[in-house]
Design an enzyme around this catalytic site. Structure first.
Site, mmCIF file in Angstrom:
data_model
loop_
_atom_site.group_PDB
_atom_site.id
_atom_site.type_symbol
_atom_site.label_atom_id
_atom_site.label_comp_id
_atom_site.label_asym_id
_atom_site.label_seq_id
_atom_site.Cartn_x
_atom_site.Cartn_y
_atom_site.Cartn_z
ATOM 1 N N TYR A 1 0.932 -1.192 0.012
ATOM 2 C CA TYR A 1 -0.150 -0.032 0.066
ATOM 3 C C TYR A 1 0.718 1.142 0.097
ATOM 4 C CZ TYR A 1 -3.166 3.436 1.830
ATOM 5 O OH TYR A 1 -4.101 4.632 2.133
ATOM 6 N N ILE B 1 12.995 -10.725 1.208
ATOM 7 C CA ILE B 1 14.299 -9.950 1.393
ATOM 8 C C ILE B 1 15.181 -10.753 2.297
ATOM 9 C CG2 ILE B 1 13.451 -7.535 1.239
ATOM 10 C CD1 ILE B 1 13.222 -7.540 4.378
ATOM 11 N N ALA C 1 7.474 -5.648 5.394
ATOM 12 C CA ALA C 1 7.386 -6.069 6.890
ATOM 13 C C ALA C 1 6.068 -6.730 7.129
ATOM 14 C CB ALA C 1 7.562 -5.075 7.765
ATOM 15 N N TYR D 1 4.027 -6.572 16.904
ATOM 16 C CA TYR D 1 4.496 -5.648 15.544
ATOM 17 C C TYR D 1 5.200 -4.324 15.968
ATOM 18 C CZ TYR D 1 3.418 -2.147 12.178
ATOM 19 O OH TYR D 1 3.228 -1.163 11.235
ATOM 20 N N GLY E 1 -6.136 -3.713 23.125
ATOM 21 C CA GLY E 1 -4.992 -3.079 22.725
ATOM 22 C C GLY E 1 -5.068 -1.933 22.130
HETATM 23 N N1 UFG Z 1 -12.041 0.428 14.127
HETATM 24 C C1 UFG Z 1 -13.593 0.176 14.474
HETATM 25 N N2 UFG Z 1 -14.197 -0.568 13.748
HETATM 26 C C2 UFG Z 1 -13.606 -1.394 12.707
HETATM 27 C C3 UFG Z 1 -12.086 -1.212 12.356
HETATM 28 C C4 UFG Z 1 -11.348 -0.326 13.365
HETATM 29 O O1 UFG Z 1 -14.183 0.659 15.313
HETATM 30 O O2 UFG Z 1 -14.126 -2.171 11.996
HETATM 31 C C5 UFG Z 1 -11.497 1.208 15.039
HETATM 32 C C6 UFG Z 1 -10.524 0.789 15.839
HETATM 33 O O3 UFG Z 1 -10.737 0.546 16.812
HETATM 34 C C7 UFG Z 1 -9.522 2.077 16.073
HETATM 35 C C8 UFG Z 1 -9.876 3.051 15.092
HETATM 36 O O4 UFG Z 1 -11.111 2.293 14.168
HETATM 37 O O5 UFG Z 1 -9.874 2.869 17.229
HETATM 38 C C9 UFG Z 1 -8.624 2.958 13.904
HETATM 39 O O6 UFG Z 1 -8.461 1.377 13.406
HETATM 40 P P1 UFG Z 1 -7.554 0.846 12.358
HETATM 41 O O7 UFG Z 1 -7.427 -0.507 12.396
HETATM 42 O O8 UFG Z 1 -7.850 1.574 11.087
HETATM 43 O O9 UFG Z 1 -6.043 1.424 13.055
HETATM 44 P P2 UFG Z 1 -5.211 1.371 14.225
HETATM 45 O O10 UFG Z 1 -5.177 2.853 14.673
HETATM 46 O O11 UFG Z 1 -5.512 0.408 14.914
HETATM 47 O O12 UFG Z 1 -3.671 1.217 13.636
HETATM 48 C C10 UFG Z 1 -2.800 1.999 13.299
HETATM 49 C C11 UFG Z 1 -1.845 1.563 12.118
HETATM 50 C C12 UFG Z 1 -1.179 0.578 12.597
HETATM 51 C C13 UFG Z 1 -0.305 0.671 14.019
HETATM 52 C C14 UFG Z 1 -1.651 1.387 14.945
HETATM 53 C C15 UFG Z 1 -0.908 1.690 16.135
HETATM 54 O O13 UFG Z 1 -2.606 1.161 10.961
HETATM 55 O O14 UFG Z 1 -0.088 0.073 11.715
HETATM 56 O O15 UFG Z 1 -2.075 2.413 14.494
HETATM 57 O O16 UFG Z 1 -1.568 1.683 17.395
HETATM 58 F F1 UFG Z 1 0.210 -0.320 14.701
#
Ligand code: UFG
Length: 319
Positions: A10, A50, A72, A138, A281
């Site tokens: 991406y 890699i 990664a 991760y 988490g």
């Molecule tokens: N969420 C929902 N419903 C869903 C999917 C996500 O409510 O169906 C919420 C999650 O709980 C979170 C927010 O939307 O609060 C964003 O979630 P994402 O999964 O889109 O992104 P994250 O914040 O969890 O992940 C990002 C990066 C990761 C990184 C992380 C650090 O994508 O690579 O932040 O915590 F590790």
């Protein structure tokens, strides 16, 4: 010539597209485990892991001035269940790559790090000097990759820039590139699956967080702005500068509910939302201070409006 590992993924593919627009010669190495060959913007493409010893041949064949390292494993949830896979791909992979660079005399590397290196933040906005206490394998492996580079700098003079992204989102303006994960776990693509008819509703993971509307707040950053930051970081290293770590975000937080509202506006679809339990988490709020990247790299994100970010993703999925 720039070697991009994970250039079929991406953020990697958008960065290659940007590098090509800037007139750079690009080599992509990607094992296509999660990337797509039709997303590759490069002069040379190698379908290669890699960790494979053939990587050295790529360095022997081409005069590589610098590396941008995306390859990664990057799913928080999977990393909790399969830490061994994450240590192997992320740490062993990076070690092999750095050893190839040493052997070839390639000194500069820009590296894809993450907000997950901070864990539960102590203050908002997060600055680079804040404590790093990852809460999952991760984030732990990404932090270990940063530290590996620091010791390689001390011992062998390797110069690196680690870019800690917050929530990458959006797609290329020409709709040729976008976010295609399988399984998809990220909020914006999942929301857009509802108006696309691929999902009945979006789940909201937790509405009892200490935030204004109870849902998690994140800092969404356009993937094109991330691509620009990689190019600037590469130029920074080429100019002979010291190794550095930078946050990349917009500095604005949007709640899950706000993102859903923007998506309803963009797609003209009601997008039903269902409240569910918290996802283990998830920190309540993650917002970056990117002042350091602005000051030192001269980075100036251009696509900062959440509406534009969601619109670009929507145009990609609709094509
Ligand atoms: N969420 C929902 N419903 C869903 C999917 C996500 O409510 O169906 C919420 C999650 O709980 C979170 C927010 O939307 O609060 C964003 O979630 P994402 O999964 O889109 O992104 P994250 O914040 O969890 O992940 C990002 C990066 C990761 C990184 C992380 C650090 O994508 O690579 O932040 O915590 F590790």
């Amino acid at each position: 010539m720039i070697l991009v590992t994970g250039g079929a993924g991406y953020i990697g593919s958008h960065t290659c597209q940007y590098l090509k627009e800037m007139g750079e010669e690009v080599i992509v190495v990607d094992n296509l485990s999660t990337g797509f060959q039709d997303s590759v913007y490069a002069d040379h493409f190698y379908d290669l892991d890699i960790r494979d010893e053939k990587l050295q041949k790529v360095f022997e064949r081409h005069p590589i001035d610098g590396v941008i390292h995306f390859a990664a494993s990057s799913l928080v949830g999977v990393s909790m269940e399969q830490p061994s896979v994450y240590y192997d791909n992320n740490l062993v992979g990076t070690l092999r790559l750095l050893d190839c660079m040493r052997a070839a005399g390639t000194e500069n590397i820009v590296f894809s790090s993450t907000a997950a290196t901070y864990g539960e933040p102590k203050r908002i906005p997060i600055e680079e000097s804040d404590p790093t206490e990852p809460t999952n394998p991760y984030g732990e492996t990404k932090l270990a990759m940063e530290k590996m580079m620091r010791w390689f700098d001390k011992a062998y003079g390797l110069k690196y820039v680690a870019l800690r992204y917050f929530n990458a989102a959006g797609a290329s303006k020409d709709t040729s590139l976008g976010e295609r994960h399988n399984p998809e776990t990220h909020l914006i693509p999942l929301i857009l699956q509802v108006p696309l008819g691929r999902r009945q509703h979006i789940s909201i993971f937790g509405e009892d967080y200490p935030t204004p509307d109870g849902t998690c707040v994140r800092d969404y950053i356009h993937v094109i702005d991330l691509a620009q930051a990689h190019y600037l970081a590469y130029q920074y290293l080429k100019a002979g500068s010291e190794s550095e770590v930078f946050n990349l975000g917009n500095g604005n937080g949007y709640s899950v509910r706000q993102v859903i509202e923007v998506a309803r506006d963009v797609t003209h679809h009601p997008i039903p939302a269902v409240s569910e339990a918290r996802r283990p988490g998830d920190p309540a709020v993650l917002v970056a201070s990117s002042q350091k990247a602005r000051d030192i790299l001269g980075w100036a994100p251009k696509h900062t409006q959440l509406k534009e970010i969601v619109e670009d993703a929507w145009n990609f999925y609709n094509k």
